[in-house]
Design a protein around this motif. Sequence first.
Motif, PDB file in Angstrom:
ATOM      1  N   SER A  86       3.282 -12.137   8.583  1.00 25.65           N
ATOM      2  CA  SER A  86       4.638 -11.838   8.334  1.00 25.65           C
ATOM      3  C   SER A  86       5.176 -11.627   6.917  1.00 25.65           C
ATOM      4  CB  SER A  86       5.836 -12.147   9.333  1.00 25.65           C
ATOM      5  OG  SER A  86       5.957 -13.679   9.107  1.00 25.65           O
ATOM      6  N   ASP A  87       4.682 -12.702   6.114  1.00 20.50           N
ATOM      7  CA  ASP A  87       5.059 -12.802   4.742  1.00 20.50           C
ATOM      8  C   ASP A  87       3.886 -12.237   3.808  1.00 20.50           C
ATOM      9  OD1 ASP A  87       3.631 -16.278   4.214  1.00 20.50           O
ATOM     10  OD2 ASP A  87       2.712 -14.422   5.202  1.00 20.50           O
ATOM     11  N   GLY A  88       3.030 -11.456   4.534  1.00 15.93           N
ATOM     12  CA  GLY A  88       2.114 -10.679   3.780  1.00 15.93           C
ATOM     13  C   GLY A  88       0.927 -11.559   3.148  1.00 15.93           C
ATOM     14  N   SER A  89       0.880 -12.628   3.812  1.00 12.95           N
ATOM     15  CA  SER A  89      -0.556 -13.649   3.310  1.00 12.95           C
ATOM     16  C   SER A  89      -1.446 -13.016   4.233  1.00 12.95           C
ATOM     17  CB  SER A  89      -0.077 -14.873   3.413  1.00 12.95           C
ATOM     18  OG  SER A  89       0.354 -15.403   5.066  1.00 12.95           O
ATOM     19  N   THR A  90      -2.771 -13.324   3.509  1.00  9.78           N
ATOM     20  CA  THR A  90      -4.134 -13.020   4.386  1.00  9.78           C
ATOM     21  C   THR A  90      -5.231 -13.813   4.532  1.00  9.78           C
ATOM     22  OG1 THR A  90      -4.884 -12.143   2.241  1.00  9.78           O
ATOM     23  CG2 THR A  90      -3.575 -10.362   3.526  1.00  9.78           C
ATOM     24  N   ASN A  91      -5.813 -13.763   5.547  1.00  8.19           N
ATOM     25  CA  ASN A  91      -7.052 -14.694   5.551  1.00  8.19           C
ATOM     26  C   ASN A  91      -8.074 -13.951   5.958  1.00  8.19           C
ATOM     27  OD1 ASN A  91      -6.612 -17.688   4.949  1.00  8.19           O
ATOM     28  ND2 ASN A  91      -4.732 -17.254   6.229  1.00  8.19           N
ATOM     29  N   TYR A  92      -9.295 -14.364   5.710  1.00 10.65           N
ATOM     30  CA  TYR A  92     -10.630 -13.360   6.100  1.00 10.65           C
ATOM     31  C   TYR A  92     -11.537 -14.564   6.399  1.00 10.65           C
ATOM     32  CZ  TYR A  92      -8.313  -9.681   3.498  1.00 10.65           C
ATOM     33  OH  TYR A  92      -7.487  -8.950   3.076  1.00 10.65           O
ATOM     34  N   THR A  93     -12.442 -14.149   7.345  1.00 10.81           N
ATOM     35  CA  THR A  93     -13.585 -15.011   7.813  1.00 10.81           C
ATOM     36  C   THR A  93     -14.482 -14.948   6.344  1.00 10.81           C
ATOM     37  OG1 THR A  93     -15.098 -15.339   9.595  1.00 10.81           O
ATOM     38  CG2 THR A  93     -15.008 -12.931   8.751  1.00 10.81           C
ATOM     39  N   ASP A  94     -15.326 -16.149   6.373  1.00 13.92           N
ATOM     40  CA  ASP A  94     -15.909 -16.187   5.060  1.00 13.92           C
ATOM     41  C   ASP A  94     -17.078 -15.243   4.742  1.00 13.92           C
ATOM     42  OD1 ASP A  94     -16.361 -19.850   5.285  1.00 13.92           O
ATOM     43  OD2 ASP A  94     -14.661 -18.570   4.440  1.00 13.92           O
ATOM     44  N   SER A  95     -17.441 -14.375   5.982  1.00 13.52           N
ATOM     45  CA  SER A  95     -18.760 -13.476   5.788  1.00 13.52           C
ATOM     46  C   SER A  95     -17.866 -12.137   5.405  1.00 13.52           C
ATOM     47  CB  SER A  95     -18.945 -13.262   6.933  1.00 13.52           C
ATOM     48  OG  SER A  95     -18.307 -12.686   7.977  1.00 13.52           O
ATOM     49  N   VAL A  96     -16.653 -11.906   5.290  1.00 11.09           N
ATOM     50  CA  VAL A  96     -16.218 -10.674   4.642  1.00 11.09           C
ATOM     51  C   VAL A  96     -15.413 -11.009   3.563  1.00 11.09           C
ATOM     52  CG1 VAL A  96     -16.159  -9.863   6.819  1.00 11.09           C
ATOM     53  CG2 VAL A  96     -13.986 -10.500   6.148  1.00 11.09           C
ATOM     54  N   LYS A  97     -15.054 -12.382   3.021  1.00 12.96           N
ATOM     55  CA  LYS A  97     -14.310 -12.402   1.689  1.00 12.96           C
ATOM     56  C   LYS A  97     -14.847 -11.676   0.429  1.00 12.96           C
ATOM     57  CE  LYS A  97     -12.469 -16.692   3.200  1.00 12.96           C
ATOM     58  NZ  LYS A  97     -12.360 -18.203   2.895  1.00 12.96           N
ATOM     59  N   GLY A  98     -13.667 -10.823  -0.007  1.00 15.19           N
ATOM     60  CA  GLY A  98     -14.225 -10.298  -1.274  1.00 15.19           C
ATOM     61  C   GLY A  98     -14.793  -8.877  -0.989  1.00 15.19           C
ATOM     62  N   ARG A  99     -14.964  -8.428   0.174  1.00 12.10           N
ATOM     63  CA  ARG A  99     -15.562  -7.156   0.737  1.00 12.10           C
ATOM     64  C   ARG A  99     -14.351  -6.434   1.534  1.00 12.10           C
ATOM     65  NH1 ARG A  99     -19.836  -6.793   3.912  1.00 12.10           N
ATOM     66  NH2 ARG A  99     -19.369  -8.612   5.066  1.00 12.10           N
ATOM     67  N   PHE A 100     -13.692  -7.072   2.283  1.00 14.76           N
ATOM     68  CA  PHE A 100     -12.634  -6.556   3.406  1.00 14.76           C
ATOM     69  C   PHE A 100     -11.143  -6.991   2.746  1.00 14.76           C
ATOM     70  CE2 PHE A 100     -15.247  -6.328   7.423  1.00 14.76           C
ATOM     71  CZ  PHE A 100     -16.276  -5.844   6.689  1.00 14.76           C
ATOM     72  N   THR A 101     -10.243  -5.740   3.155  1.00 12.05           N
ATOM     73  CA  THR A 101      -8.942  -5.984   2.760  1.00 12.05           C
ATOM     74  C   THR A 101      -8.164  -5.529   3.786  1.00 12.05           C
ATOM     75  OG1 THR A 101      -9.397  -5.630   0.382  1.00 12.05           O
ATOM     76  CG2 THR A 101      -7.333  -5.377   1.091  1.00 12.05           C
ATOM     77  N   ILE A 102      -7.203  -6.403   4.474  1.00 10.68           N
ATOM     78  CA  ILE A 102      -6.281  -6.045   5.336  1.00 10.68           C
ATOM     79  C   ILE A 102      -4.876  -5.660   4.835  1.00 10.68           C
ATOM     80  CG2 ILE A 102      -5.624  -8.295   5.839  1.00 10.68           C
ATOM     81  CD1 ILE A 102      -5.511  -7.880   8.754  1.00 10.68           C
ATOM     82  N   SER A 103      -4.284  -4.653   5.465  1.00  6.29           N
ATOM     83  CA  SER A 103      -3.013  -4.227   4.727  1.00  6.29           C
ATOM     84  C   SER A 103      -1.933  -3.549   6.004  1.00  6.29           C
ATOM     85  CB  SER A 103      -3.227  -3.274   3.560  1.00  6.29           C
ATOM     86  OG  SER A 103      -3.818  -2.235   3.916  1.00  6.29           O
ATOM     87  N   ILE A 104      -1.042  -3.422   5.623  1.00  3.59           N
ATOM     88  CA  ILE A 104       0.046  -2.907   6.713  1.00  3.59           C
ATOM     89  C   ILE A 104       0.791  -1.689   5.840  1.00  3.59           C
ATOM     90  CG2 ILE A 104       2.014  -3.049   8.412  1.00  3.59           C
ATOM     91  CD1 ILE A 104       1.169  -5.687   8.555  1.00  3.59           C
ATOM     92  N   ASP A 105       1.050  -0.435   6.494  1.00  2.13           N
ATOM     93  CA  ASP A 105       1.961   0.386   5.891  1.00  2.13           C
ATOM     94  C   ASP A 105       3.119   0.239   6.828  1.00  2.13           C
ATOM     95  OD1 ASP A 105       3.457   2.588   5.092  1.00  2.13           O
ATOM     96  OD2 ASP A 105       1.736   3.596   4.016  1.00  2.13           O
ATOM     97  N   ASN A 106       4.244  -0.164   6.323  1.00  2.00           N
ATOM     98  CA  ASN A 106       5.253  -0.209   7.402  1.00  2.00           C
ATOM     99  C   ASN A 106       6.009   1.191   7.646  1.00  2.00           C
ATOM    100  OD1 ASN A 106       5.621  -3.236   8.621  1.00  2.00           O
ATOM    101  ND2 ASN A 106       5.534  -3.520   6.326  1.00  2.00           N
ATOM    102  N   ALA A 107       5.826   1.978   6.698  1.00  2.14           N
ATOM    103  CA  ALA A 107       6.718   3.219   6.569  1.00  2.14           C
ATOM    104  C   ALA A 107       5.901   4.191   7.619  1.00  2.14           C
ATOM    105  CB  ALA A 107       6.562   3.981   5.192  1.00  2.14           C
TER     106      ALA A 107
END
Length: 120
Positions: A53-74
């Motif tokens: 909810s604060d925009g912080s992100t975490n990734y499993t090690d195998s995808v770090k640096g390759r995947f990006t998670i995001s939300i477009d609330n609009a």
Amino acid sequence: QVQLVESGGGLVQPGGSLRLSCAASGSGLSIIAVRWYRQAPGDQRDLVAVIGSDGSTNYTDSVKGRFTISIDNAKNTMYLQMNSLKPEDTAVYYCNPIIQSWMTGLSDYWGQGTQVTVSS
């Protein structure tokens, strides 16, 4: 009632990119946090990425640096941008948002899943 529709999966060559989308619809909803999971044939469903909810992100090690998670609330839409894809990324991907809705309160939901296949 909240409904989710996932899209964006497909067949891509190794090194390619895909962007998965998970669109939420319903009255008076707000996306609080999101998880993306994936499940390969014969395997358990594994957590891939989280955005809080604060925009912080975490990734499993195998995808770090390759995947990006995001939300477009609009747009009430969640994304998983996947770059430098590898054959081992092949799986069905599921979005799992926590949504606040004036009708149903705070609940978590599951998308229907979208197939990602990485192959030459």
